[in-house]
Scaffold this motif. Sequence first.
Motif, PDB file in Angstrom:
ATOM      1  N   ASN A 148      51.943  51.859  40.712  1.00 23.05           N
ATOM      2  CA  ASN A 148      52.645  51.827  41.870  1.00 23.05           C
ATOM      3  C   ASN A 148      53.878  51.058  41.530  1.00 23.05           C
ATOM      4  O   ASN A 148      55.283  51.436  41.881  1.00 23.05           O
ATOM      5  N   ALA A 149      53.870  49.799  41.105  1.00 20.81           N
ATOM      6  CA  ALA A 149      54.936  48.984  40.642  1.00 20.81           C
ATOM      7  C   ALA A 149      56.040  49.503  39.806  1.00 20.81           C
ATOM      8  O   ALA A 149      57.120  49.234  39.677  1.00 20.81           O
ATOM      9  N   LEU A 150      55.405  50.394  38.637  1.00 15.56           N
ATOM     10  CA  LEU A 150      56.291  50.915  37.656  1.00 15.56           C
ATOM     11  C   LEU A 150      57.339  52.083  38.325  1.00 15.56           C
ATOM     12  O   LEU A 150      58.283  52.247  38.205  1.00 15.56           O
ATOM     13  N   LEU A 151      56.469  52.729  39.161  1.00 16.38           N
ATOM     14  CA  LEU A 151      57.444  54.023  40.053  1.00 16.38           C
ATOM     15  C   LEU A 151      58.458  53.282  40.610  1.00 16.38           C
ATOM     16  O   LEU A 151      59.479  53.785  40.757  1.00 16.38           O
ATOM     17  N   GLN A 152      58.149  52.169  41.517  1.00 22.46           N
ATOM     18  CA  GLN A 152      59.212  51.748  42.342  1.00 22.46           C
ATOM     19  C   GLN A 152      60.290  51.042  41.590  1.00 22.46           C
ATOM     20  O   GLN A 152      61.493  51.129  41.893  1.00 22.46           O
ATOM     21  N   THR A 153      59.931  50.238  40.431  1.00 20.13           N
ATOM     22  CA  THR A 153      60.787  49.641  39.549  1.00 20.13           C
ATOM     23  C   THR A 153      61.834  50.899  38.744  1.00 20.13           C
ATOM     24  O   THR A 153      63.009  50.455  38.928  1.00 20.13           O
ATOM     25  N   TYR A 154      61.264  51.690  38.444  1.00 21.76           N
ATOM     26  CA  TYR A 154      62.101  52.511  37.566  1.00 21.76           C
ATOM     27  C   TYR A 154      62.591  53.801  38.317  1.00 21.76           C
ATOM     28  O   TYR A 154      63.112  54.732  37.685  1.00 21.76           O
ATOM     29  N   THR A 155      62.442  53.940  39.872  1.00 23.44           N
ATOM     30  CA  THR A 155      62.991  55.101  40.525  1.00 23.44           C
ATOM     31  C   THR A 155      64.334  54.552  41.404  1.00 23.44           C
ATOM     32  O   THR A 155      64.270  53.519  41.874  1.00 23.44           O
TER      33      THR A 155
END
Length: 377
Positions: free
Chosen positions: A306-313
């Motif tokens: 979840n955190a990776l998707l929000q950070t790199y989107t």
Amino acid sequence: MATLAQGWLVVELAPRPALAPFYLGIIGFVRAIPILLLSGLAGTIADRMDRRRLLIISQIVLGVSALALAILAQTHVIRMWHVIALAAVSAVALTFDAPTRQSLVPHLVGPRELVNAIGLNSAAFNGPGIIGPAIGGILVSTVGVADTFYINAISYAAVLVALLAMTPKPPVPVAQRAGIWRELVNGLHYVRNQQAILTLLVLALLVSVVARPYIQLLPAFVKTTLNGGPNALGILMAASGAGALGGSFITAFIGSTRHRGMIAITCAALSGISLFVFSLTKTVVAGAIVLVALGTFIMLYMGMTNALLQTYTALEMRGRIMSSYTMIFLGFMPLGTWLLGTVATLTSLPATLATAGGIVAVAAAIASQLPGPRELA
């Protein structure tokens, strides 16, 4: 909480214990359909409209659905079709609630606090999926199914109060927006062109279909494999919830730790191994010990993804990307419950869970060799 109470209610309403996994799977399938059909549209709407207003509407619908189940259960007129119909209504509300809530975070905090806020939001989003059933198991064994639904309905009031107190920033302004369907297609193209994000979503899809449904099938496992009742179910749910709670805290405070992509994949592999070991347990104590580890690893995996998707989107794409994440974890997981429940009816639940754990571990090992996730800091 509601999921566990609903699951135990389905087990009690099933014509015979052997059919409990099948009916749990049917409920999962009914939950999946609205999410699979409407998630893309919900994410696109979240990128265009007042997110707080969407959340208020969805929370009201969820609260009313829980209240209806409580009344039907308390008056002893509840039937299987009632549970199925209200599961479908709740699924529609969740379809709009989840991506809207996820994409709201950057509109509430500044750039400095964004990483930690995403971690906390990941814990808040993923935690109830495991911790909630644990609390539900304890409540079902102590106060009963109907009162558990009443408590769940009341809990939505606190969320509404918090939403009314918020003052989020408006959606990202765009000089000339394309049509809503064009924006939906643009979101799909964005995922396809981002290898790291695509790999994370594919692995999340597999975990959702074959690993996470264990929590919905646990009532049947307790009754048919461990020969236990609500008390045993409450103990196992509490163990899973304790592990998930620990995983939530770790996710929330892990911040900008390096190699988060590989950490997520490693946690997915350990989740599969833990599920395999759990399928071999024959006692409540052994099952509880393994479920602590399983809850921790699954929560870490979900939170990191979840955190990776929000950070790199990109910010303007976040609603659509998080709707894909929502569709996977809230749509395909119930579909996986139906699939595993059907397979378990034809074979056995322990064998089904063991196979599911092995599949996840192997898939994570393959994903670890791909360049995309390794590039994520």
